[in-house]
Design an enzyme around this catalytic site. Structure first.
Site, PDB file in Angstrom:
ATOM      1  N   LYS A  79       0.865  -1.191   0.000  1.00  0.00           N
ATOM      2  CA  LYS A  79       0.000   0.000   0.000  1.00  0.00           C
ATOM      3  C   LYS A  79       0.898   1.237   0.000  1.00  0.00           C
ATOM      4  CE  LYS A  79      -3.809   1.857   2.887  1.00  0.00           C
ATOM      5  NZ  LYS A  79      -4.539   1.658   4.173  1.00  0.00           N
ATOM      6  N   SER A 154      -9.578   1.610   3.209  1.00  0.00           N
ATOM      7  CA  SER A 154      -8.711   2.384   2.353  1.00  0.00           C
ATOM      8  C   SER A 154      -7.676   1.556   1.589  1.00  0.00           C
ATOM      9  CB  SER A 154      -7.961   3.426   3.196  1.00  0.00           C
ATOM     10  OG  SER A 154      -7.085   2.790   4.108  1.00  0.00           O
ATOM     11  N   SER A 178      -9.662  -0.748   7.380  1.00  0.00           N
ATOM     12  CA  SER A 178      -9.061  -0.538   6.055  1.00  0.00           C
ATOM     13  C   SER A 178      -8.369  -1.740   5.444  1.00  0.00           C
ATOM     14  CB  SER A 178      -8.073   0.629   6.106  1.00  0.00           C
ATOM     15  OG  SER A 178      -8.765   1.850   6.098  1.00  0.00           O
TER      16      SER A 178
END
Lengths: 485, 95, 481
Positions: A79, A154, A178
């Site tokens: 990420k 997210s 997330s």
């Protein structure tokens, strides 16, 4: 089967038997990315050259025999919240659009030391603020099961990449869901470990008392392997905990007989998509058949979790994001004086959701409101934590749906922030209590969208969560389904 | 109303955000809705409850007083929007 | 109307650790800009602070030495504000639960003793340095100082004059220096002071409007600035004017305080517990260990010097103002027990040399210009009549140059005092022959001439003759011949 479709443990076995090379599999994954990412937009940046270099080194190592670290030659995605030395790290924000970090974070260092090949950086909601990855400053990631829908967020880029075989495994972060929520939306396994289990050093902070790093993988075994690679006390993170890291992957097979499984009544309420509720209840029944004892538990303060979360997380974020001021790194807006430079830089550099949360957090901490909002939220946080302590006196793990609905449509909730916040209703409490929680696929709805089930464990008891998840996975086929791309 | 436009402006200045009038208006409405939702927190009795700042009960993490320094000033300054010699260069500060 | 000033001081003292408070960077002064930095103290994305244990130890030392309660549980807080020298946009400090509370120190002004209470001592990180270019429309930022550990020491508004404020500051500094936790250098900014000054009608128990004064870079500046501010406030009120609560900067050149342009946004620091740092728990064992390691502090040492060495309070005060000087003195006394004579030499000749050579800039003088054992040996020689006080001055200068023991210098140069009567008689006889007229004058009753004759004898013996013996023998000679 194409190389890119392998799970981590399948690939590791093939690599160690030298049936394939890391370069081959890395090339295969890049090929898959090239073929699919124009539609999905999982990635913000690819490290093709360095990845192939790392793959070649891994092959050398594998060739020379001897002991290789467990992830040697395995291509993984990160990420874009992870600080990577010399690799642009944006946190999907314009304010860090040109930022190239001068250091590696601890989780990145550990995953590299485990031999992994870093493919690139995945898309996310800006500063991890969001549940759909629509808040990226750069691009909207699509759900591989239905490209009109969000992948969750997210860590939506990582989830989408894993689901679409654009990597073998990925790392995400989870502040209020997330990792777990996008894992559920994309039909993969995602684990948020206990707060303090994995170092936060080198992870761009959203809400420091809630943020945690975790694996996002194709199955439970992979999840265990990835957790082993990144877990452990880090002298650079005062809040990381010195608790021994078990060999998770080798403890998966213990079975579930005799375990007590808690079903919190507050999590099976009207408003949940019927198929989601049914799938989770079916899953519980299946586990019961395999020998778990199901008990009803109560988490009475769950209804306050979203309110508590959005005060604490935004307050911490308002302070954590103060460093993006255009002075030392990142974007600086042209302006006539210092104050205007600050104000314009932050106005132009941050997207609407980030600004909204900075405003909310600043307000909650400001003179005259601190006690009514921040302090109050911290007190209710104590009550939420106590709920879980009481529940865990009656059971070993708690099972809930990961999300109230399957993946929603792109644009569906962007106009109403509160509705978006409520999509994290089942995951947020776990962060507030600092507990480990895992999401794994437990079915599909009528639209063919994956449904996720959340298994919550006691502090530092990831091993039991993984054992339950593994037992369920072994008894089902959900994890074998792939999106058609 | 939980929050006025005036307060939104004050908070934006504290947070160093130059909001447009449209953003001010939109945010006033959105924050008002969110803050109204926060009212649910008035329900539980927290009279005797201690606030929780850390999810895991830990105290005291120390490092020893040892200099560990990797010289990397150049790398650290490489991202600076403006610099002069090895200083960060910023808009003039008026005291 | 008579007014009473009310003064409280906030002191920021840099702690003498090797590394910064939350990272491994050096605290050394004078490096190239931004060279003592790392991602942590520069506030890069993703970094986390880890507390330097020594900082806590030093702060506890300061707390114990100033009679504070040491909190068994304390907490770190973030103080949020934007400034280019503050790379994270917040300063890590302590707010609601500081490490030390409710202490006091004793000061003495005009012979009167007084307790000044301390509200709190807390730990925090220093900010960097902004350099304001006179020309151009930019400033420069150096973050080398960012993250250097500080203690902030906050007093109660217990002082009533600039002299008291100065005495408080000096005592506090001496204590920190004794503890070896701060070098106390005001000019270099490792010991900084802000003052809160107000005045009120004498006899009133309410506080007047408070003004904060900043930018005082020496003891003299603190005294002058406070005195000036008191005068300004009294003058304003006497003329029927009103005071505003504000921050004023001391202008050392023009010797006035001037108002700082009010900051654009009202201060609202939004303090909250720092989630990146754990609560700090200090147990009795740790406190006990630190307590046991504390040195004797200036007040106690001064009292002991008066009692044990029979020194005047003035001497005791001066000798104990620095720990190294007091140590020096005691080493010297151990070698030769004549405290008053040694005190005179230390306060006179030794202090002069220390000033000349600027040795007092260091917290601890490592290389003394004259070792205490040498000084003591020299005083011993005076006391034993081996050299005269005058010769001793010469010997002292030579010890400075050569760092040889006084015995060797005296021996090598034949500086021993001549006390044997026969040698002196011989010299006297010669002097009386050469100055027959003066001798006759003396005998005729001009006693003033005696001193001249003694001088001549001393000259003849190149100063080595024991003046007492010279006196006696000469008198006898003049009276009997």
């Amino acid at each position: 089967m194409s190389h890119y479709a392998l799970t981590l443990h399948e690939l590791a076995a093939k690599l160690s038997r030298r049936e394939i090379s890391s370069v081959e599999v890395t090339e295969s994954v890049f090929g898959r990315i090239a073929a699919t990412d124009e539609r999905l937009h999982s990635y913000l940046a690819l490290c093709r050259e360095s990845a192939l270099q790392e793959a070649r080194q891994a092959d050398e190592r594998l060739k020379s025999g001897g002991d290789c670290p467990p992830l040697t030659g395995v291509p993984v995605a990160l990420k874009d919240i992870f600080i990577t030395r010399n690799v642009p790290t944006t946190c999907a924000s314009k304010i860090l659009g040109n930022f190239v970090p001068p250091y590696d974070g601890t989780a990145v260092r550990k995953i590299k030391e485990s031999g992994a090949v870093i493919l690139g950086k995945t898309n996310m909601d800006e500063f991890a603020m969001g549940s759909s990855t629509e808040n990226s400053a750069f691009v909207v990631t699509r759900n591989p099961w239905d490209t009109e829908r969000v992948p969750g967020g997210s860590s939506g880029g990582s989830a989408s990449a894993v689901a679409a075989d654009q990597c073998i495994a990925a790392l995400g972060t989870d502040t209020g869901g997330s990792i777990r929520q996008p894992a559920a939306c994309c039909g993969i396994v995602g684990l948020k470990p206990t707060y303090g289990r994995v170092s936060r050093y080198g992870v761009i902070a959203f809400a420091s008392s809630l943020d945690q790093v975790g694996p996002m993988t194709k199955d439970v075994t992979d999840c265990a392997l990835m957790l082993e690679a990144v877990a452990g006390k880090d002298p650079c993170d005062s809040t990381s905990v010195d608790v021994p890291v078990p060999a998770y992957a080798s403890q998966l097979h213990g079975g579930v007989k005799g375990l007590r499984l808690g079903m919190p009544k507050e999590y099976f309420i009207p408003g949940i998509q019927a198929e989601v509720e049914k799938s989770v209840k079916d899953a519980i029944r299946l586990l019961e058949k395999n020998g778990v004892e199901v008990v009803e538990v109560s988490l009475p303060h769950s209804e306050y979790a979203v309110a508590v979360y959005y005060i604490i997380a935004t307050a911490e974020a308002s302070s954590n994001l103060a460093r993006y001021d255009g002075m030392k790194y990142g974007y600086r807006a042209p302006a006539k004086d210092l104050t205007e430079t600050y104000m314009r830089t932050r106005q132009e550099g941050f997207g609407p959701e980030v600004k909204r949360r900075i405003m909310l957090g600043t307000y909650a901490l400001s003179a005259g409101y601190y006690d009514a909002y921040y302090l109050k939220a911290q007190k209710v946080r104590t009550l939420i934590k106590r709920d879980f302590e009481a529940a865990f006196r009656k059971c070993d793990v708690i099972i809930t749906p990961t999300t109230p609905t399957t993946a929603f449509k792109i644009g569906e909730k962007t106009q109403d922030p509160l509705q978006m916040y409520l999509s994290d209703i089942f995951t947020i409490s776990v962060n507030l209590a600092g507990l480990p929680g895992l999401s794994l696929p437990c079915g599909f709805d009528g639209n063919g969208l994956p449904i996720g089930m959340q298994i919550i464990g006691k502090h530092f008891d990831e091993a039991t969560i993984l054992r339950v998840a593994y037992a369920y996975e072994q008894a089902t086929e959900w994890h074998k389904r792939k999106p058609k791309l | 109303m939980k929050i006025t436009r005036e307060e939104v402006r004050r908070v934006a200045l504290l947070a160093r955000l130059q909001l447009t009038p449209e953003e001010e208006e939109l945010l006033t409405g959105q924050l008002d809705a969110i803050l109204s939702y926060m009212e649910t927190l008035d329900r539980p009795d927290t009279e005797k409850v201690e606030p929780l700042a850390h999810a895991v009960d830990l105290v005291n993490a120390f490092r020893e007083d040892r200099v560990v320094h990797e010289p990397q000033a150049e790398e650290l300054l490489a991202n600076a929007p403006a610099k002069e010699n090895s200083f960060f260069k910023v808009p003039k500060i008026i005291e | 109307m008579a007014f009473e000033p009310v003064i409280g001081l906030e002191v920021h003292a840099q702690l003498l650790t090797e590394s910064k408070i939350f990272c491994g960077c050096s605290t050394r002064f004078g490096e190239a800009p931004n060279h003592n930095t790392c991602p942590v103290c520069m506030g890069f994305p993703g970094v986390l602070p880890v507390l330097n244990k020594k900082v806590v130890e030093f702060a506890i030392r300061a707390g114990l030495a100033t009679h504070c309660e040491i909190a068994r549980y304390s907490q770190w807080a973030r103080k949020n504000y934007f400034y280019p020298d503050l790379p994270k946009g917040y300063q890590i400090s302590q707010y609601e639960l500081p490490l030390c509370r409710n202490g006091f120190i004793e000061i003495e002004t005009g012979g009167a003793k007084k307790k000044i209470r301390l509200t709190r001592i807390h730990m925090e990180e220093d900010a960097g340095k902004n350099i304001h270019e006179a020309r151009g429309d930019f400033s420069l930022v150096d973050l080398n100082r960012t993250g250097v550990p500080l203690v902030e020491i906050v007093s109660e508004p217990d002082m009533r004059s600039a002299e008291e404020a100065s005495a408080y500051l000096k005592s506090l500094r001496a204590i920190l220096q004794y503890l070896e936790v701060c070098d106390g250098n005001m000019e270099e900014g490792s010991f900084r002071c802000d003052a809160n000054v107000s005045v009120r009608p004498a006899g009133s128990s309410e506080f007047g409007t408070k003004v904060e004064i900043k930018n005082m870079n020496s003891f003299k500046a603190v005294e002058k600035a406070i005195a000036h501010e008191i005068e300004r406030q009294i003058a304003t009120l006497s003329e029927g004017g009103k005071l505003v609560q504000e921050t004023r900067l001391w202008d050392a050149e023009r010797e006035v305080t001037r108002s700082m342009r009010s900051k654009e946004a009202a201060h609202d620091y939004r303090y909250f517990p720092d989630p990146d740092l754990l609560p700090l728990v200090v147990d009795d064992k740790w406190i006990g260990e630190i307590q046991a390691s504390l040195p004797e502090l200036p007040e106690a040492r001064k009292a002991r010097f008066i009692a044990e060495y029979n020194l005047p309070p003035y001497d005791a005060e001066l000798l104990t103002s620095r720990r190294d000087v007091a140590d020096y003195f005691e080493r010297a006394v151990k070698t030769h027990a004549n405290p008053k004579a040694l005190s005179n030499w230390v306060m006179g000749d030794l202090f002069r040399v220390i000033k000349e050579r600027r040795l007092d800039n260091a917290l601890r003088i490592a290389d003394w210009p004259v070792p205490p054992e040498y000084l003591a040996a020299m005083v011993k020689m005076i006391d034993e009549g081996k050299i005269s006080g005058k010769i001793a001055k010469n010997v002292f200068e030579q010890m400075l140059e050569r760092s040889e023991p006084p015995e060797k210098i005296v021996r090598d140069q034949g500086l021993e005092q001549v006390s044997d009567v026969s040698g002196i008689e011989k010299a006297i006889a010669e002097v009386l022959t050469a100055n027959a007229q003066q001798a006759a004058d003396y005998r005729a009753g001009n006693e003033k001439i005696f001193g001249f004759l003694v001088g001549q004898v001393m000259k003849a013996t190149r100063g080595k003759a024991n003046p007492q013996v010279v006196n006696e023998v000469l008198k006898k000679k003049l009276e009997t011949t």
